[in-house]
Design an enzyme around this catalytic site. Structure first.
Site, mmCIF file in Angstrom:
data_model
loop_
_atom_site.group_PDB
_atom_site.id
_atom_site.type_symbol
_atom_site.label_atom_id
_atom_site.label_comp_id
_atom_site.label_asym_id
_atom_site.label_seq_id
_atom_site.Cartn_x
_atom_site.Cartn_y
_atom_site.Cartn_z
ATOM 1 N N GLU A 85 135.802 -6.746 -0.560
ATOM 2 C CA GLU A 85 134.418 -6.846 -0.103
ATOM 3 C C GLU A 85 133.459 -6.924 -1.287
ATOM 4 O OE1 GLU A 85 131.404 -4.686 3.053
ATOM 5 O OE2 GLU A 85 132.320 -3.479 1.461
ATOM 6 N N TRP A 103 133.910 -7.029 8.403
ATOM 7 C CA TRP A 103 132.788 -7.733 9.031
ATOM 8 C C TRP A 103 133.189 -8.542 10.269
ATOM 9 C CZ3 TRP A 103 127.643 -7.562 7.461
ATOM 10 C CH2 TRP A 103 127.392 -6.859 6.269
ATOM 11 N N TYR A 148 124.141 -9.511 1.876
ATOM 12 C CA TYR A 148 124.198 -9.001 0.501
ATOM 13 C C TYR A 148 124.437 -10.051 -0.576
ATOM 14 C CZ TYR A 148 124.747 -4.486 2.879
ATOM 15 O OH TYR A 148 124.565 -3.394 3.679
ATOM 16 N N CYS A 191 122.525 -2.091 4.941
ATOM 17 C CA CYS A 191 122.517 -0.623 5.036
ATOM 18 C C CYS A 191 122.250 -0.038 3.652
ATOM 19 C CB CYS A 191 123.840 -0.121 5.588
ATOM 20 S SG CYS A 191 124.128 -0.583 7.304
ATOM 21 N N ARG A 210 119.805 3.103 3.682
ATOM 22 C CA ARG A 210 118.944 3.515 4.796
ATOM 23 C C ARG A 210 119.746 4.123 5.931
ATOM 24 N NH1 ARG A 210 119.587 0.256 9.133
ATOM 25 N NH2 ARG A 210 120.702 -1.689 8.732
ATOM 26 N N ASP A 263 126.953 5.330 7.924
ATOM 27 C CA ASP A 263 128.086 5.655 8.794
ATOM 28 C C ASP A 263 128.997 6.556 7.944
ATOM 29 O OD1 ASP A 263 130.483 5.763 10.147
ATOM 30 O OD2 ASP A 263 130.690 3.610 10.440
#
Length: 398
Positions: free
Chosen positions: A62, A84, A131, A183, A246, A249
């Site tokens: 990733e 994803w 990203y 995130c 922000r 998980d």
């Protein structure tokens, strides 16, 4: 000492003890706290949790996908990384369901078609300007994009005391175009000069010039110590990275985020010849999904009973029952201490020593930083001495 796992376990317990019930976009529901921080010294080991087994290759894949500037899941799927998949499939269901008259594919069929049908992947594997697009090609949709990673490397090499070394993924004008807003939305790096004591500790005694000799050599030749050290390939600065997030998980995502930014710090440090120093995560909405609560409790673990510890000790080839003594004077604490001497853990998921990561000296890491698509090899990043407890499975909420 592995303080990282302890920080993480304490964070899980914090959420269980203090979390408030909140609804969320996935409909799963969470318990949540706000405003927490993770801090890790890279000198203590690579920040990959040991209290559950982590999917290391997926973490590497990733991050390289981000560094490629890629926004299509095909690279991930081709490298057996399925982080994803759910987001791409959700977008497919929403869009294809209103634009086509044919029956939509199952998620398994969808991912297989991404893997085998390039035209389909080009259309349905796209996630929008997430990203990788923002890191490598900010505002690429409208104009020639800004390569934030390349600019960061240049600043580190030419102006390492800058307070503007920031990479941002939260592009307000494009958030609505993304399948999922970032995130972890930005990171900043910070460098400092290593102290003389740090330099002496790092200079191997067999190097041609130890640190004090190098300083004297610089004085005699009229060069700066930094120039002399650079010529000798000796780092003179430490580099730290702080990311901001922000939405966290905590059970599934945060362990990936910690390791991913730790790896990014290692890669950048190698490119600019600095020493990885501190990794810091500033965390906003820190939550556990309702269907992760039992898994979190399992990872926190429980104290082993004395009987369980003695049973574990008895499996040691040199176990001697006589070590525990006889009679009323033998206390439980004495027996626990004997179990300690056999290196028997006191908890079900006691942390192991953190592993280390070794980066190859080949061209592929530099290619990753440059975003060269065909020269990035995950095998150039090696995880060494990783010992962990078993995997704990949990569903991903999309």
């Amino acid at each position: 000492m592995n303080s990282l796992d302890k920080q993480y376990i304490n964070l899980l317990q914090d959420i269980l003890d203090n979390g408030v019930v909140k609804k969320d976009r996935t409909g799963t529901g969470t318990i949540s706290v706000f405003g927490r921080q993770i801090r890790h010294k890279m000198s203590e080991g690579f920040p990959l949790l040991t209290t559950k087994k982590m999917a290391w290759k997926q973490i590497v894949t990733e991050l390289l996908w981000f560094l490629r500037g890629d926004t299509n899941i095909k690279y991930l799927v081709d490298n057996n990384c399925h982080i994803w998949d759910g987001d791409a499939y959700k977008r497919y269901l929403v869009t294809a369901g209103v634009t086509t008259q044919v029956e939509t594919l199952t998620q398994e069929e969808f991912i297989n078609k991404i893997k085998t049908d390039d035209e389909f992947a080009n259309t349905w594997g796209e996630l929008g300007p997430v990203y990788g697009r923002q890191w490598r090609n900010w505002d690429a949709i409208f104009d020639a994009g800004v390569d934030q990673i390349a600019d960061l490397i240049q600043d580190l090499k030419t102006n390492p005391d800058s307070r503007r070394m920031i990479v941002n993924a939260w592009n307000v004008g494009e958030v609505s175009l993304m399948v999922l807003p970032p995130c972890h939305y930005g990171f900043q790096v910070y460098t400092r000069e290593l102290s003389d004591d740090e330099q002496r500790a790092r200079c191997h005694p067999t190097t041609p010039k130890a640190w004090d000799d190098l300083k004297e050599f610089a004085r005699l030749t009229g060069n700066s110590v930094e120039e002399a050290a650079k010529a000798a390939g000796i780092p003179t600065r430490a580099i730290s990275l702080m990311w901001n997030q922000r939405s966290v998980d905590t059970f599934l995502g945060l362990p990936f985020n910690i390791a991913s930014y730790g790896l990014l710090l290692e890669i950048i440090a190698k490119e600019v010849n600095m020493v990885p120093d501190e990794l810091i995560g500033n965390l906003g909405d820190v939550h556990l999904y309702n269907n992760h609560i039992e898994q979190a409790k399992e990872q926190i673990g429980r104290e082993l009973s004395l009987e369980e510890r003695i049973e574990l000790a008895s499996k040691d080839p040199v176990f001697d029952p006589g070590d525990f003594g006889v009679g009323e004077q033998v206390t439980d604490e004495h027996c626990h201490e004997i179990c300690d001497s056999y290196s028997v853990p006191r908890k079900t998921r006691e942390p192991y020593k953190l592993p280390i990561v070794k980066l190859s000296s080949g061209h592929n890491l530099r290619a990753a930083l440059k975003g060269n698509l065909n020269e990035i090899d995950p095998n150039d990043i090696m995880l060494i001495n990783y010992q962990s407890h078993l995997t704990i499975k949990a569903p991903l909420s999309n």
